[in-house]
Design an enzyme around this catalytic site. Structure first.
Site, PDB file in Angstrom:
ATOM      1  N   THR A  18       0.848  -1.201   0.000  1.00  0.00           N
ATOM      2  CA  THR A  18       0.000   0.000   0.000  1.00  0.00           C
ATOM      3  C   THR A  18       0.878   1.245   0.000  1.00  0.00           C
ATOM      4  OG1 THR A  18      -1.680  -1.176   1.289  1.00  0.00           O
ATOM      5  CG2 THR A  18      -1.831   1.220   1.228  1.00  0.00           C
ATOM      6  N   LEU A  48      -7.025   1.036   6.616  1.00  0.00           N
ATOM      7  CA  LEU A  48      -6.530   0.384   7.836  1.00  0.00           C
ATOM      8  C   LEU A  48      -6.975   1.119   9.100  1.00  0.00           C
ATOM      9  CD1 LEU A  48      -3.016  -0.705   6.592  1.00  0.00           C
ATOM     10  CD2 LEU A  48      -5.100  -2.069   6.791  1.00  0.00           C
ATOM     11  N   THR A  68       2.247   0.985  13.113  1.00  0.00           N
ATOM     12  CA  THR A  68       2.330   0.011  12.020  1.00  0.00           C
ATOM     13  C   THR A  68       2.303   0.745  10.680  1.00  0.00           C
ATOM     14  OG1 THR A  68      -0.063  -0.281  11.953  1.00  0.00           O
ATOM     15  CG2 THR A  68       1.178  -1.850  13.314  1.00  0.00           C
ATOM     16  N   GLY A  69       2.452   2.094  10.724  1.00  0.00           N
ATOM     17  CA  GLY A  69       2.373   2.884   9.484  1.00  0.00           C
ATOM     18  C   GLY A  69       3.694   2.855   8.733  1.00  0.00           C
ATOM     19  N   ARG A  70       4.617   3.727   9.136  1.00  0.00           N
ATOM     20  CA  ARG A  70       5.978   3.754   8.602  1.00  0.00           C
ATOM     21  C   ARG A  70       6.898   4.295   9.695  1.00  0.00           C
ATOM     22  NH1 ARG A  70       4.751   0.629   5.276  1.00  0.00           N
ATOM     23  NH2 ARG A  70       4.821   0.806   3.016  1.00  0.00           N
ATOM     24  N   ASP A  82       6.170  -1.747  14.576  1.00  0.00           N
ATOM     25  CA  ASP A  82       6.341  -2.756  13.519  1.00  0.00           C
ATOM     26  C   ASP A  82       7.182  -2.227  12.366  1.00  0.00           C
ATOM     27  OD1 ASP A  82       5.581  -5.319  12.244  1.00  0.00           O
ATOM     28  OD2 ASP A  82       4.484  -4.045  10.837  1.00  0.00           O
ATOM     29  N   GLU A 141      15.117  -0.388   7.289  1.00  0.00           N
ATOM     30  CA  GLU A 141      14.705  -1.787   7.425  1.00  0.00           C
ATOM     31  C   GLU A 141      15.528  -2.673   6.498  1.00  0.00           C
ATOM     32  OE1 GLU A 141      10.520  -1.437   6.616  1.00  0.00           O
ATOM     33  OE2 GLU A 141      10.056  -0.910   8.692  1.00  0.00           O
ATOM     34  N   HIS A 158       8.294  -5.523  10.714  1.00  0.00           N
ATOM     35  CA  HIS A 158       7.437  -5.133   9.579  1.00  0.00           C
ATOM     36  C   HIS A 158       6.619  -6.325   9.050  1.00  0.00           C
ATOM     37  CE1 HIS A 158       6.966  -1.845   6.298  1.00  0.00           C
ATOM     38  NE2 HIS A 158       5.870  -2.604   6.371  1.00  0.00           N
ATOM     39  N   ALA A 169       3.130  -6.680  10.164  1.00  0.00           N
ATOM     40  CA  ALA A 169       1.702  -6.487  10.454  1.00  0.00           C
ATOM     41  C   ALA A 169       0.835  -6.908   9.263  1.00  0.00           C
ATOM     42  CB  ALA A 169       1.437  -5.033  10.837  1.00  0.00           C
ATOM     43  N   TRP A 170       1.330  -6.718   8.052  1.00  0.00           N
ATOM     44  CA  TRP A 170       0.574  -7.053   6.834  1.00  0.00           C
ATOM     45  C   TRP A 170       0.537  -8.554   6.554  1.00  0.00           C
ATOM     46  CZ3 TRP A 170       3.408  -8.249   1.911  1.00  0.00           C
ATOM     47  CH2 TRP A 170       4.787  -8.464   2.129  1.00  0.00           C
TER      48      TRP A 170
HETATM   49  N1  LIG Z   1       3.039  -2.445   8.730  1.00  0.00           N
HETATM   50  C1  LIG Z   1       2.456  -2.980   7.692  1.00  0.00           C
HETATM   51  O1  LIG Z   1       2.579  -4.168   7.461  1.00  0.00           O
HETATM   52  C2  LIG Z   1       1.613  -2.132   6.775  1.00  0.00           C
HETATM   53  C3  LIG Z   1       0.696  -2.756   5.918  1.00  0.00           C
HETATM   54  C4  LIG Z   1      -0.072  -1.971   5.076  1.00  0.00           C
HETATM   55  C5  LIG Z   1       0.050  -0.580   5.105  1.00  0.00           C
HETATM   56  N2  LIG Z   1       0.951  -0.012   5.958  1.00  0.00           N
HETATM   57  C6  LIG Z   1       1.055   1.468   6.042  1.00  0.00           C
HETATM   58  O2  LIG Z   1      -0.212   1.960   6.420  1.00  0.00           O
HETATM   59  C7  LIG Z   1      -0.499   3.129   5.665  1.00  0.00           C
HETATM   60  C8  LIG Z   1      -2.007   3.302   5.568  1.00  0.00           C
HETATM   61  O3  LIG Z   1      -2.578   2.228   4.822  1.00  0.00           O
HETATM   62  P1  LIG Z   1      -4.105   2.312   4.330  1.00  0.00           P
HETATM   63  O4  LIG Z   1      -4.391   1.079   3.580  1.00  0.00           O
HETATM   64  O5  LIG Z   1      -4.992   2.686   5.461  1.00  0.00           O
HETATM   65  O6  LIG Z   1      -3.990   3.546   3.322  1.00  0.00           O
HETATM   66  P2  LIG Z   1      -5.151   4.490   2.841  1.00  0.00           P
HETATM   67  O7  LIG Z   1      -4.610   5.226   1.662  1.00  0.00           O
HETATM   68  O8  LIG Z   1      -6.436   3.747   2.698  1.00  0.00           O
HETATM   69  O9  LIG Z   1      -5.349   5.510   4.055  1.00  0.00           O
HETATM   70  C9  LIG Z   1      -4.420   6.479   4.422  1.00  0.00           C
HETATM   71  C10 LIG Z   1      -5.189   7.567   5.168  1.00  0.00           C
HETATM   72  O10 LIG Z   1      -4.251   8.495   5.711  1.00  0.00           O
HETATM   73  C11 LIG Z   1      -4.799   9.788   5.514  1.00  0.00           C
HETATM   74  N3  LIG Z   1      -3.740  10.790   5.563  1.00  0.00           N
HETATM   75  C12 LIG Z   1      -2.952  11.239   4.561  1.00  0.00           C
HETATM   76  N4  LIG Z   1      -2.124  12.184   5.034  1.00  0.00           N
HETATM   77  C13 LIG Z   1      -2.400  12.346   6.346  1.00  0.00           C
HETATM   78  C14 LIG Z   1      -1.889  13.176   7.369  1.00  0.00           C
HETATM   79  N5  LIG Z   1      -0.944  14.091   7.096  1.00  0.00           N
HETATM   80  N6  LIG Z   1      -2.397  13.062   8.606  1.00  0.00           N
HETATM   81  C15 LIG Z   1      -3.375  12.161   8.870  1.00  0.00           C
HETATM   82  N7  LIG Z   1      -3.916  11.348   7.931  1.00  0.00           N
HETATM   83  C16 LIG Z   1      -3.420  11.442   6.695  1.00  0.00           C
HETATM   84  C17 LIG Z   1      -5.502   9.712   4.166  1.00  0.00           C
HETATM   85  O11 LIG Z   1      -6.440  10.752   4.026  1.00  0.00           O
HETATM   86  C18 LIG Z   1      -6.151   8.353   4.274  1.00  0.00           C
HETATM   87  O12 LIG Z   1      -7.410   8.452   4.922  1.00  0.00           O
HETATM   88  C19 LIG Z   1       0.212   2.890   4.332  1.00  0.00           C
HETATM   89  O13 LIG Z   1       0.512   4.101   3.679  1.00  0.00           O
HETATM   90  C20 LIG Z   1       1.453   2.137   4.742  1.00  0.00           C
HETATM   91  O14 LIG Z   1       2.497   3.067   4.994  1.00  0.00           O
HETATM   92  C21 LIG Z   1       1.734  -0.745   6.771  1.00  0.00           C
HETATM   93  O1  LIG Z   2       2.648  -0.846   2.725  1.00  0.00           O
HETATM   94  C1  LIG Z   2       2.452  -2.047   2.857  1.00  0.00           C
HETATM   95  O2  LIG Z   2       1.545  -2.644   2.247  1.00  0.00           O
HETATM   96  C2  LIG Z   2       3.305  -2.837   3.817  1.00  0.00           C
HETATM   97  O3  LIG Z   2       4.365  -2.053   4.274  1.00  0.00           O
HETATM   98  C3  LIG Z   2       3.832  -4.130   3.253  1.00  0.00           C
HETATM   99  O4  LIG Z   2       4.734  -3.913   2.241  1.00  0.00           O
END
Ligand SMILES: NC(=O)c1ccc[n+]([C@@H]2O[C@H](COP(=O)([O-])OP(=O)(O)OC[C@H]3O[C@@H](n4cnc5c(N)ncnc54)[C@H](O)[C@@H]3O)[C@@H](O)[C@H]2O)c1
Ligand SMILES: O=C(O)[C@H](O)CO
Length: 325
Positions: A81, A165, A239-241, A265, A270, A292, A294-295
């Site tokens: 994502t 998420l 779990t974001g970044r 996470d 990394e 890393h 969580a996904w």
């Molecule tokens: N750890 C993991 O395994 C894992 C897995 C999947 C995704 N992720 C991370 O999670 C993030 C979110 O995934 P998602 O599927 O919910 O994405 P998504 O695009 O559906 O949602 C992201 C949300 O963040 C909001 N946003 C953007 N800028 C912002 C800010 N400055 N302040 C607050 N909110 C803001 C957007 O409006 C949106 O609602 C991804 O970008 C990725 O970095 C991590």
């Molecule tokens: O952003 C994502 O989907 C996770 O970090 C897995 O790569």
């Protein structure tokens, strides 16, 4: 942003080993040639993508310097994502399409977040470590209480990022009895319906969970100032970044009792090594680290693999699917 109709495109997967072997990576439903590399170092990227039309990457960085040397590249299919490893502006300006995979982990990531919340609230790892260190064995009672044990139900979760998420985490959190708030973006001049101002979210939360993308606006979103606004009993789950949090400030906050615990996470580098402040302090009883993953439930990665290959097939057919640019 399309392929010449007559050409058979070459598709190169730069970090194929990020998809575990038990997951089936579907074949593309169109003619193509595919080359898989388990791992690609930064020095190998340009050489491996020379003359290639379609690149697949999960976390291999495709920055301006390397994209400039790849004029034949037409599509970057991100098998994730988050797309903070790609120079999106360069792609938009130079006709390179970028796709990502959205909403594939709405089970896996929220379950990981809630698992971390329970583990930290109940101090499961601290108790486990006490037994490993012989504390229980030296005690006369059938139990002992060296760490606080808190309830999850009734506590308030503030979510930053209200996309797939953030919403799915809210649903699961409510199911275990948590109250959920969505925090407005930091520095936003006004607050949308259904959100609380950013600072108010920090102050009210018993747990904060980060679900926004990493970009220029969100780099170090949570630093010393924000940690100081949180309750001393609160938890931070990331779990974001990695770059969303100032890692050194977080370690300091855990050591000084500014917040009660953290589940992390994702890391600024990394894999992280012992130079990372979190890894250097991973024996702290209130710090829970995962690499890393969580996904990473099988079903989520299978969803990801299916959508990833569908995105590429759609692009080759001249259709748009999950395009960022
Ligand atoms: N750890 C993991 O395994 C894992 C897995 C999947 C995704 N992720 C991370 O999670 C993030 C979110 O995934 P998602 O599927 O919910 O994405 P998504 O695009 O559906 O949602 C992201 C949300 O963040 C909001 N946003 C953007 N800028 C912002 C800010 N400055 N302040 C607050 N909110 C803001 C957007 O409006 C949106 O609602 C991804 O970008 C990725 O970095 C991590
Ligand atoms: O952003 C994502 O989907 C996770 O970090 C897995 O790569």
């Amino acid at each position: 942003m399309s392929l010449p109709t007559s050409a058979t495109p070459t598709v190169v997967f730069l970090d194929r080993a990020t998809i575990p072997t038990q997951i089936e990576l579907p074949e593309l439903a169109v003619e193509h040639k595919r080359i898989d590399y388990d791992f690609t170092s930064p020095e190998q990227v340009v050489e491996r993508l020379q003359g290639v039309q379609i690149a697949i990457t999960n976390k291999v960085i495709l920055d301006r310097e390397c994209l400039r040397q790849l004029p034949e590249l037409k599509l970057i299919a991100v098998s994730a994502t988050g797309f903070n490893n790609i120079d999106i502006d360069y792609c938009a300006d130079h006709g390179v399409a970028v796709t990502n995979v959205q909403g594939y982990a709405t089970q896996s990531v929220p379950e990981h977040v809630i698992a971390m919340i329970f583990a930290l609230k109940r101090n499961l790892f601290a108790y486990h470590n006490d037994i490993a260190a012989g504390e229980w064995q030296r005690n006369k009672q059938f139990c002992f209480f060296t760490h606080p044990i808190g309830d999850v139900a009734g506590s308030t979760l503030a979510i930053i990022g209200s996309g797939a998420l953030g919403q799915a985490t809210a649903t699961l959190a409510k199911a275990v009895g948590m109250k959920v708030l969505f925090a407005e973006r930091k520095g936003a001049p006004s607050c949308r319906d259904g959100f609380v101002p950013f600072e108010e979210g920090l102050q009210q939360a018993d747990v904060i969970s980060l679900h926004c993308p990493l970009n220029e606006q969100t780099l170090n979103l949570i630093g010393e100032r924000e940690l100081a606004m949180m309750k001393s009993s609160s938890l931070l789950i990331n779990t974001g970044r990695g770059g969303l949090v100032d890692e050194a400030a977080l370690v300091n906050a855990l050591k000084q009792g500014i917040i009660a615990g953290a589940g992390v996470d994702v890391f600024t580098q990394e894999p992280a090594d012992s130079s990372n402040p979190l890894l250097a302090n991973m024996s702290l009883p209130n710090l829970l680290l995962t690499p890393h993953v969580a996904w990473g439930s099988d079903s989520s990665i299978q969803n990801l693999a299916n959508i990833l290959m569908d995105n590429i097939t759609a692009f080759i057919k001249g259709e748009k699917q999950n395009c960022i640019v």
